[in-house]
Write an enzyme that holds these catalytic residues in place. Structure first.
Site, PDB file in Angstrom:
ATOM      1  N   ASN A   7       0.697  -1.359   0.142  1.00 35.90           N
ATOM      2  CA  ASN A   7      -0.038   0.040  -0.199  1.00 35.90           C
ATOM      3  C   ASN A   7       0.685   1.344   0.141  1.00 35.90           C
ATOM      4  O   ASN A   7       1.657   1.438   0.876  1.00 35.90           O
ATOM      5  CB  ASN A   7      -0.901   0.005   1.391  1.00 35.90           C
ATOM      6  CG  ASN A   7      -1.710   1.228   1.458  1.00 35.90           C
ATOM      7  OD1 ASN A   7      -1.426   2.167   1.172  1.00 35.90           O
ATOM      8  ND2 ASN A   7      -2.967   1.091   1.697  1.00 35.90           N
ATOM      9  N   HIS A  10       1.127   6.395   1.817  1.00 32.07           N
ATOM     10  CA  HIS A  10       1.650   7.146   2.510  1.00 32.07           C
ATOM     11  C   HIS A  10       2.912   8.005   1.713  1.00 32.07           C
ATOM     12  O   HIS A  10       3.470   8.877   2.352  1.00 32.07           O
ATOM     13  CB  HIS A  10       2.123   6.835   3.801  1.00 32.07           C
ATOM     14  CG  HIS A  10       0.797   6.422   4.647  1.00 32.07           C
ATOM     15  ND1 HIS A  10       0.041   7.609   4.854  1.00 32.07           N
ATOM     16  CD2 HIS A  10       0.320   5.398   5.205  1.00 32.07           C
ATOM     17  CE1 HIS A  10      -0.878   6.737   5.718  1.00 32.07           C
ATOM     18  NE2 HIS A  10      -0.824   5.560   5.760  1.00 32.07           N
ATOM     19  N   HIS A  43      -5.541   3.753  -1.477  1.00 35.28           N
ATOM     20  CA  HIS A  43      -7.052   4.002  -0.968  1.00 35.28           C
ATOM     21  C   HIS A  43      -7.324   5.489  -1.661  1.00 35.28           C
ATOM     22  O   HIS A  43      -6.694   6.451  -1.080  1.00 35.28           O
ATOM     23  CB  HIS A  43      -6.826   3.804   0.301  1.00 35.28           C
ATOM     24  CG  HIS A  43      -8.267   3.975   1.021  1.00 35.28           C
ATOM     25  ND1 HIS A  43      -8.362   3.962   2.560  1.00 35.28           N
ATOM     26  CD2 HIS A  43      -9.319   4.087   0.852  1.00 35.28           C
ATOM     27  CE1 HIS A  43      -9.782   4.050   2.796  1.00 35.28           C
ATOM     28  NE2 HIS A  43     -10.447   4.474   1.710  1.00 35.28           N
ATOM     29  N   ARG A  45      -9.339   8.027  -0.784  1.00 35.98           N
ATOM     30  CA  ARG A  45     -10.500   8.353   0.287  1.00 35.98           C
ATOM     31  C   ARG A  45     -11.426   9.567  -0.237  1.00 35.98           C
ATOM     32  O   ARG A  45     -11.065  10.318  -1.141  1.00 35.98           O
ATOM     33  CB  ARG A  45      -9.833   9.004   1.553  1.00 35.98           C
ATOM     34  CG  ARG A  45      -9.235   7.862   2.315  1.00 35.98           C
ATOM     35  CD  ARG A  45      -8.614   8.249   3.778  1.00 35.98           C
ATOM     36  NE  ARG A  45      -8.139   7.162   4.746  1.00 35.98           N
ATOM     37  CZ  ARG A  45      -9.160   6.844   5.603  1.00 35.98           C
ATOM     38  NH1 ARG A  45     -10.380   7.500   5.663  1.00 35.98           N
ATOM     39  NH2 ARG A  45      -9.032   5.779   6.479  1.00 35.98           N
ATOM     40  N   ARG A  49      -7.052  12.796   1.110  1.00 32.28           N
ATOM     41  CA  ARG A  49      -6.110  13.056   2.112  1.00 32.28           C
ATOM     42  C   ARG A  49      -4.624  12.542   1.596  1.00 32.28           C
ATOM     43  O   ARG A  49      -3.508  13.075   2.011  1.00 32.28           O
ATOM     44  CB  ARG A  49      -6.284  12.864   3.523  1.00 32.28           C
ATOM     45  CG  ARG A  49      -6.182  11.403   3.788  1.00 32.28           C
ATOM     46  CD  ARG A  49      -6.214  11.054   5.298  1.00 32.28           C
ATOM     47  NE  ARG A  49      -7.602  11.099   5.872  1.00 32.28           N
ATOM     48  CZ  ARG A  49      -8.235  10.356   6.823  1.00 32.28           C
ATOM     49  NH1 ARG A  49      -7.396   9.590   7.406  1.00 32.28           N
ATOM     50  NH2 ARG A  49      -9.216  10.726   7.290  1.00 32.28           N
ATOM     51  N   GLU A  70      -8.588   0.431  -3.029  1.00 31.61           N
ATOM     52  CA  GLU A  70      -9.535   0.390  -1.727  1.00 31.61           C
ATOM     53  C   GLU A  70     -10.475   1.360  -1.636  1.00 31.61           C
ATOM     54  O   GLU A  70     -10.107   2.710  -2.078  1.00 31.61           O
ATOM     55  CB  GLU A  70      -8.627   0.656  -0.488  1.00 31.61           C
ATOM     56  CG  GLU A  70      -8.003  -0.652  -0.117  1.00 31.61           C
ATOM     57  CD  GLU A  70      -7.235  -0.258   1.183  1.00 31.61           C
ATOM     58  OE1 GLU A  70      -7.241   0.521   1.835  1.00 31.61           O
ATOM     59  OE2 GLU A  70      -6.186  -0.846   1.388  1.00 31.61           O
ATOM     60  N   THR A 101      -8.318   3.287   8.653  1.00 30.49           N
ATOM     61  CA  THR A 101      -9.454   2.488   8.624  1.00 30.49           C
ATOM     62  C   THR A 101      -9.626   1.454   9.828  1.00 30.49           C
ATOM     63  O   THR A 101      -8.935   0.746  10.080  1.00 30.49           O
ATOM     64  CB  THR A 101      -9.189   1.622   7.465  1.00 30.49           C
ATOM     65  OG1 THR A 101      -8.787   2.447   6.120  1.00 30.49           O
ATOM     66  CG2 THR A 101     -10.855   0.897   7.117  1.00 30.49           C
ATOM     67  N   GLU A 151     -10.963  -9.647   3.394  1.00 29.38           N
ATOM     68  CA  GLU A 151      -9.599  -9.379   3.902  1.00 29.38           C
ATOM     69  C   GLU A 151      -9.833  -8.993   5.369  1.00 29.38           C
ATOM     70  O   GLU A 151     -10.913  -8.273   5.872  1.00 29.38           O
ATOM     71  CB  GLU A 151      -9.009  -7.845   3.228  1.00 29.38           C
ATOM     72  CG  GLU A 151      -7.885  -7.495   3.949  1.00 29.38           C
ATOM     73  CD  GLU A 151      -6.817  -6.455   3.137  1.00 29.38           C
ATOM     74  OE1 GLU A 151      -7.006  -6.482   1.892  1.00 29.38           O
ATOM     75  OE2 GLU A 151      -6.211  -5.614   3.816  1.00 29.38           O
ATOM     76  N   HIS A 192      -3.758  -4.417   7.954  1.00 28.51           N
ATOM     77  CA  HIS A 192      -3.712  -3.444   8.958  1.00 28.51           C
ATOM     78  C   HIS A 192      -2.882  -3.543   9.893  1.00 28.51           C
ATOM     79  O   HIS A 192      -2.883  -4.445  10.665  1.00 28.51           O
ATOM     80  CB  HIS A 192      -5.197  -3.249   9.308  1.00 28.51           C
ATOM     81  CG  HIS A 192      -5.399  -1.722   9.486  1.00 28.51           C
ATOM     82  ND1 HIS A 192      -5.112  -1.298  10.934  1.00 28.51           N
ATOM     83  CD2 HIS A 192      -5.824  -0.908   8.768  1.00 28.51           C
ATOM     84  CE1 HIS A 192      -5.187   0.135  10.981  1.00 28.51           C
ATOM     85  NE2 HIS A 192      -5.650   0.480   9.548  1.00 28.51           N
TER      86      HIS A 192
END
Ligand code: PXP
Length: 239
Positions: A7, A10, A43, A45, A49, A70, A101, A151, A192
């Site tokens: 992922n 970031h 993701h 969002r 963000r 996602e 999440t 998941e 996660h």
């Protein structure tokens, strides 16, 4: 074979901190695949963000990158997914003020829209996964809604392990869920809060065939580089 999904949200978080272009999520995606990642997760969002629409457009156009998008379960996001056609979609709950999440989907509450999204994405051969808490009831519901994968949210076990607290009960819960999901022919993924230690622990559950890991990989890359970090995870998952 156990797959590693990286992922890269970031990378975009760091980019957005300055409101300019650097560092580049699409380059991180290419590099992660080069270093052994099996797929890239982003993701998109509601508040954009980190990953934005342009990142999604760019990364989904890179044909050599298996992309897992996602997204929240709503019509607006379905439209965006159908326009960009990622290889996979993972439906996640989304609360605007949450840091990340925080839990799995409420399948019962959102059953109509989730069923509709799965059906629409199936038409384009986009594999849909549902991000759920380790719960037998939710797995039964996921199957009923027509999902091919689940998941499992690993936030709780990750947090227990990091705090050096007893995690056996949560581990067994995840294991039982993974075994049950496989008996229903669902593919089982996990994600996660995972780091090297938690991934090593969960790796003992052979029913889990994909791990999606973000924050730790991007953070660890600052110290040891993306290549070394991905290679270490691949080694853990291979053993
Ligand atoms: N899987 C899902 C469904 C997620 O929502 C997230 C967080 O965006 C992750 C995996 C990755 O979590 P982390 O960044 O804590 O590794």
């Amino acid at each position: 074979m156990i797959n590693l999904g990286v992922n890269i949200d970031h990378v975009a978080t760091i980019r957005n901190a300055r409101g300019e272009d650097h560092p580049y999520p699409y380059l991180a995606a290419k590099d992660a695949i080069k270093y052994g990642a099996n797929s890239i997760t982003i993701h998109l969002r509601e508040d954009r963000r980190h990953i934005n629409d342009n990142d999604l457009r760019k990364i989904s156009s890179l044909k050599k990158i298996p992309l897992n998008l996602e997204m929240a379960a709503n019509h607006k996001m379905l439209k965006i997914a159908l326009k960009n056609k990622p290889n996979f979609v993972c439906l996640v709950p989304e609360k605007r003020k949450e840091v990340t999440t925080e839990g799995g989907l409420n399948l019962k509450k959102n059953k109509i829209i989730i069923k509709k999204i799965i059906r629409s994405l199936n038409k384009y051969k986009i594999r849909t996964s549902l991000f759920i808490n380790p719960s037998i009831k939710d797995i039964q519901f996921a199957k009923y809604l027509g999902s091919k994968c689940i998941e499992i949210h690993t936030g709780k076990i990750s947090s227990l392990v990091k705090k050096n607290k007893k995690y056996k009960k949560e581990f067994n819960k995840i294991k039982n869920c993974a075994v049950f999901a496989r008996s229903l022919n669902l593919e089982v993924h996990a994600g996660h809060g995972l780091d090297y230690k938690t991934t090593k622990i969960l790796k003992k559950i052979s029913q889990i065939t994909e791990y999606n890991i973000g924050h730790f990989i991007i953070g660890e890359s600052i110290h040891y580089g993306l290549k070394n970090t991905i290679k270490t995870f691949k080694k853990i998952l291979k053993k």
